[in-house]
Design a protein around this motif. Structure first.
Motif, mmCIF file in Angstrom:
data_model
loop_
_atom_site.group_PDB
_atom_site.id
_atom_site.type_symbol
_atom_site.label_atom_id
_atom_site.label_comp_id
_atom_site.label_asym_id
_atom_site.label_seq_id
_atom_site.Cartn_x
_atom_site.Cartn_y
_atom_site.Cartn_z
ATOM 1 N N MET A 190 0.085 -2.767 -2.897
ATOM 2 C CA MET A 190 -0.492 -2.101 -4.059
ATOM 3 C C MET A 190 -2.022 -2.192 -4.046
ATOM 4 S SD MET A 190 -0.108 -3.050 -8.115
ATOM 5 C CE MET A 190 -1.069 -4.554 -7.886
ATOM 6 N N LEU A 191 -2.547 -3.368 -3.763
ATOM 7 C CA LEU A 191 -3.994 -3.565 -3.807
ATOM 8 C C LEU A 191 -4.714 -2.776 -2.716
ATOM 9 C CD1 LEU A 191 -4.111 -7.411 -4.541
ATOM 10 C CD2 LEU A 191 -4.637 -5.555 -6.132
ATOM 11 N N THR A 192 -4.179 -2.778 -1.503
ATOM 12 C CA THR A 192 -4.857 -2.076 -0.413
ATOM 13 C C THR A 192 -4.799 -0.563 -0.593
ATOM 14 O OG1 THR A 192 -2.819 -2.324 0.912
ATOM 15 C CG2 THR A 192 -4.584 -3.908 1.287
ATOM 16 N N VAL A 193 -3.648 -0.063 -1.042
ATOM 17 C CA VAL A 193 -3.517 1.380 -1.251
ATOM 18 C C VAL A 193 -4.430 1.841 -2.383
ATOM 19 C CG1 VAL A 193 -1.951 3.197 -2.044
ATOM 20 C CG2 VAL A 193 -1.178 1.570 -0.323
ATOM 21 N N THR A 194 -4.440 1.109 -3.495
ATOM 22 C CA THR A 194 -5.272 1.528 -4.633
ATOM 23 C C THR A 194 -6.758 1.375 -4.322
ATOM 24 O OG1 THR A 194 -4.950 -0.686 -5.610
ATOM 25 C CG2 THR A 194 -3.543 1.099 -6.407
ATOM 26 N N SER A 195 -7.122 0.397 -3.497
ATOM 27 C CA SER A 195 -8.520 0.262 -3.085
ATOM 28 C C SER A 195 -8.944 1.484 -2.271
ATOM 29 C CB SER A 195 -8.717 -1.025 -2.274
ATOM 30 O OG SER A 195 -10.064 -1.165 -1.886
ATOM 31 N N PHE A 196 -8.092 1.889 -1.338
ATOM 32 C CA PHE A 196 -8.378 3.090 -0.544
ATOM 33 C C PHE A 196 -8.459 4.324 -1.437
ATOM 34 C CE2 PHE A 196 -8.172 1.644 3.817
ATOM 35 C CZ PHE A 196 -8.643 2.726 4.558
ATOM 36 N N TYR A 197 -7.525 4.422 -2.383
ATOM 37 C CA TYR A 197 -7.497 5.592 -3.262
ATOM 38 C C TYR A 197 -8.752 5.658 -4.131
ATOM 39 C CZ TYR A 197 -5.844 8.980 -6.708
ATOM 40 O OH TYR A 197 -5.723 10.083 -7.519
ATOM 41 N N ALA A 198 -9.177 4.514 -4.660
ATOM 42 C CA ALA A 198 -10.397 4.479 -5.475
ATOM 43 C C ALA A 198 -11.606 4.910 -4.653
ATOM 44 C CB ALA A 198 -10.601 3.073 -6.036
ATOM 45 N N ALA A 199 -11.663 4.444 -3.399
ATOM 46 C CA ALA A 199 -12.777 4.834 -2.532
ATOM 47 C C ALA A 199 -12.741 6.329 -2.240
ATOM 48 C CB ALA A 199 -12.725 4.033 -1.233
ATOM 49 N N LYS A 200 -11.548 6.837 -1.977
ATOM 50 C CA LYS A 200 -11.408 8.268 -1.682
ATOM 51 C C LYS A 200 -11.835 9.121 -2.869
ATOM 52 C CE LYS A 200 -10.050 11.448 1.250
ATOM 53 N NZ LYS A 200 -10.812 11.703 2.500
ATOM 54 N N LYS A 201 -11.646 8.592 -4.073
ATOM 55 C CA LYS A 201 -12.062 9.297 -5.286
ATOM 56 C C LYS A 201 -13.503 8.952 -5.675
ATOM 57 C CE LYS A 201 -8.335 11.624 -6.130
ATOM 58 N NZ LYS A 201 -8.346 13.101 -6.127
ATOM 59 N N GLU A 202 -14.205 8.218 -4.802
ATOM 60 C CA GLU A 202 -15.625 7.857 -4.960
ATOM 61 C C GLU A 202 -15.873 6.869 -6.099
ATOM 62 O OE1 GLU A 202 -18.574 11.001 -3.919
ATOM 63 O OE2 GLU A 202 -16.874 12.367 -4.318
ATOM 64 N N HIS A 203 -14.888 6.081 -6.437
ATOM 65 C CA HIS A 203 -15.077 4.981 -7.387
ATOM 66 C C HIS A 203 -15.291 3.701 -6.564
ATOM 67 C CE1 HIS A 203 -13.910 7.768 -10.452
ATOM 68 N NE2 HIS A 203 -12.652 7.849 -10.043
ATOM 69 N N TRP A 204 -16.463 3.577 -5.982
ATOM 70 C CA TRP A 204 -16.701 2.519 -5.004
ATOM 71 C C TRP A 204 -16.710 1.137 -5.640
ATOM 72 C CZ3 TRP A 204 -16.049 3.712 -0.138
ATOM 73 C CH2 TRP A 204 -16.188 5.048 0.241
ATOM 74 N N TRP A 205 -17.168 1.029 -6.855
ATOM 75 C CA TRP A 205 -17.150 -0.280 -7.516
ATOM 76 C C TRP A 205 -15.720 -0.755 -7.715
ATOM 77 C CZ3 TRP A 205 -14.558 -1.122 -12.050
ATOM 78 C CH2 TRP A 205 -14.174 0.014 -12.767
ATOM 79 N N LEU A 206 -14.825 0.198 -8.056
ATOM 80 C CA LEU A 206 -13.421 -0.157 -8.257
ATOM 81 C C LEU A 206 -12.757 -0.509 -6.926
ATOM 82 C CD1 LEU A 206 -11.085 -0.428 -10.238
ATOM 83 C CD2 LEU A 206 -10.622 2.027 -9.936
ATOM 84 N N ALA A 207 -13.104 0.237 -5.886
ATOM 85 C CA ALA A 207 -12.551 -0.056 -4.554
ATOM 86 C C ALA A 207 -12.942 -1.458 -4.104
ATOM 87 C CB ALA A 207 -13.046 0.973 -3.546
ATOM 88 N N GLY A 208 -14.207 -1.829 -4.367
ATOM 89 C CA GLY A 208 -14.663 -3.164 -3.990
ATOM 90 C C GLY A 208 -14.000 -4.250 -4.815
ATOM 91 N N ALA A 209 -13.841 -4.004 -6.119
ATOM 92 C CA ALA A 209 -13.221 -5.004 -6.995
ATOM 93 C C ALA A 209 -11.759 -5.226 -6.622
ATOM 94 C CB ALA A 209 -13.339 -4.559 -8.447
ATOM 95 N N ILE A 210 -11.027 -4.140 -6.368
ATOM 96 C CA ILE A 210 -9.624 -4.276 -5.961
ATOM 97 C C ILE A 210 -9.542 -4.943 -4.588
ATOM 98 C CG2 ILE A 210 -7.493 -3.039 -5.407
ATOM 99 C CD1 ILE A 210 -8.364 -0.887 -7.412
ATOM 100 N N GLY A 211 -10.498 -4.611 -3.724
ATOM 101 C CA GLY A 211 -10.541 -5.252 -2.411
ATOM 102 C C GLY A 211 -10.740 -6.754 -2.511
ATOM 103 N N ALA A 212 -11.519 -7.192 -3.510
ATOM 104 C CA ALA A 212 -11.717 -8.631 -3.723
ATOM 105 C C ALA A 212 -10.399 -9.294 -4.087
ATOM 106 C CB ALA A 212 -12.759 -8.852 -4.823
ATOM 107 N N LEU A 213 -9.601 -8.616 -4.906
ATOM 108 C CA LEU A 213 -8.274 -9.149 -5.243
ATOM 109 C C LEU A 213 -7.387 -9.208 -3.997
ATOM 110 C CD1 LEU A 213 -7.576 -7.291 -8.626
ATOM 111 C CD2 LEU A 213 -8.211 -9.692 -8.311
#
Length: 402
Positions: A190-213
């Motif tokens: 869940m975390l890796t997929v949603t991090s990728f999805y956030a990045a693809k949608k250009e929400h880079w802060w969210l991608a980084g935060a989920i990546g930290a989790l």
């Protein structure tokens, strides 16, 4: 009652929800595959075998009886396998706060990263039945992971058929029963997929935060950093410093665990030392795999389904090649690093579990399986082996719980 139900069904929000392609496909795949797995869990859990002397042999007769059956207790016993016990101990007692001692089994639990046991600890403050509620949470994470994998496939420009196949292959991979027990597989997916999805949608802060989790759930969560960096280069064709600076959040989960380890046991790299004690030592990533492929005689041994583990690694490497051919650079980088790390530990053991959470592998399979014959073949192979492995897991065979 009927007018109220009709009004609910005609509600605009409900209609939109009903016609959401990602949601409807995910519900179908989730219900189908989890029903199969839990039916096998329950049936095998209630299986009784009677030995009947019948010279010159002994005949074994199986019985499955649900009279006065305690299904919840059976499920708890079925799920109490291998790593689950370690996570439960950490959730209830925390990590050992003594100087690190490699010979101490409790010290070696630093190999298990903290996010999952922290969630189990939170559950324990709500209910005493941490096992079943932990499993329910894992299934919820799987549902969310499949939902966003479907949407991520759309985001990469593929159609609904490819998205359907991607989530179906993920949910029916031969060891996907690990998604439904209180372990880290579904959480990490869940975390890796949603991090990728956030990045693809250009929400880079969210991608980084989920990546930290993600890096707080497993050490290989840090590979999101190079993979998402490559994705940013794909998307912008240039270096966008302000956007990708958020990706520096990805290793924060790992750094936090290292800081805690240093405080608790005096060794910031306790997890790495513990990994070595579990038999995993650095080496060239193709050495162990090539040795087995050259001499594939031992198909199964204690705690190691060699053939399935080797096949999973080869399948992942083939999918990396397929992604590279389609110039899906970020997905290829993530998939390669995700299989490179476990292959570099000198063991084939558990490679099927590592492959299970490499979602670009399933996207690659879904992309190339345009032919109905290829798609049907993959489905039959995955479902057949999944059924066998789920039964072996429920029966506590070591090759299925490692």
């Amino acid at each position: 009652m009927l007018p109220q139900l009709r009004k609910l069904l005609e509600n605009k929000w409900f209609v939109r929800l009903r016609h959401n392609q990602s949601l409807s496909d995910t519900v179908f795949v989730f219900v189908l595959t989890r029903s199969l797995i839990f039916i096998i869990f329950i049936c095998v859990g209630h299986l009784q075998v009677t030995a009947i002397p019948d010279p010159p042999n002994t005949v074994y007769e199986p019985f499955v009886n649900f009279e006065n059956a305690q299904i919840s207790r059976t499920l708890r016993q079925t799920m109490w396998r291998a790593d689950v016990a370690h996570y439960m101990v950490i959730a209830h007692e925390g990590y050992l706060r003594e100087p690190f001692d490699i010979e101490n089994a409790r010290s070696r639990q630093f190999v298990f990263f903290p996010l999952h046991p922290l969630l189990l600890w939170l559950i324990s403050h709500v209910t005493k039945d941490v096992m079943l509620w932990g499993a329910a949470l894992s299934n919820l994470f799987l549902f969310i992971g499949l939902f966003f994998l479907h949407k991520l496939t759309f985001a990469f420009g593929y159609d609904q058929q490819v998205a359907r196949r991607a989530i179906f292959y993920t949910a029916t991979f031969p060891v996907s029963y690990f998604f439904s027990v209180p372990l880290t597989e579904s959480l990490f997916l869940m975390l890796t997929v949603t991090s990728f999805y956030a990045a693809k949608k250009e929400h880079w802060w969210l991608a980084g935060a989920i990546g930290a989790l993600a890096s707080g759930a497993r050490v290989n969560g840090v590979i999101l950093l190079p993979a998402l960096f490559v994705l940013s280069l794909q998307m912008y064709r240039s270096l966008q410093i302000k956007k990708i600076l958020w990706l520096l959040l990805v290793p924060v989960g790992l750094w936090a665990f290292m800081l805690y380890s240093w405080w608790a046991c005096g060794d910031a790299l306790a997890f790495r030392t513990a990994i070595a004690r579990w038999g995993r030592k650095p080496g060239f990533f193709l050495t162990t795999l090539s040795k087995y492929l050259i001499h594939p005689h031992t198909i199964i041994e204690s705690w190691n389904f060699n053939l399935l583990n080797a096949a999973s690694a080869v399948l992942c490497l083939v999918c990396v090649y397929l992604l590279l051919r389609r110039r899906e650079w970020s997905l290829a980088v993530y998939a390669f690093l995700a299989i490179f790390l476990p292959l570099s530990t000198g063991l084939l053991q558990s490679l099927d579990r590592y492959a299970l959470i490499i979602f670009p592998m399933f996207m690659a399979l879904a992309i190339v399986a345009k032919s109905e014959r290829v798609d049907t073949t993959i489905r039959y192979i995955f479902i057949t082996i999944l059924g066998i492995m789920t039964a072996l897991f429920a029966a506590n065979y070591t090759i299925a719980v490692a």
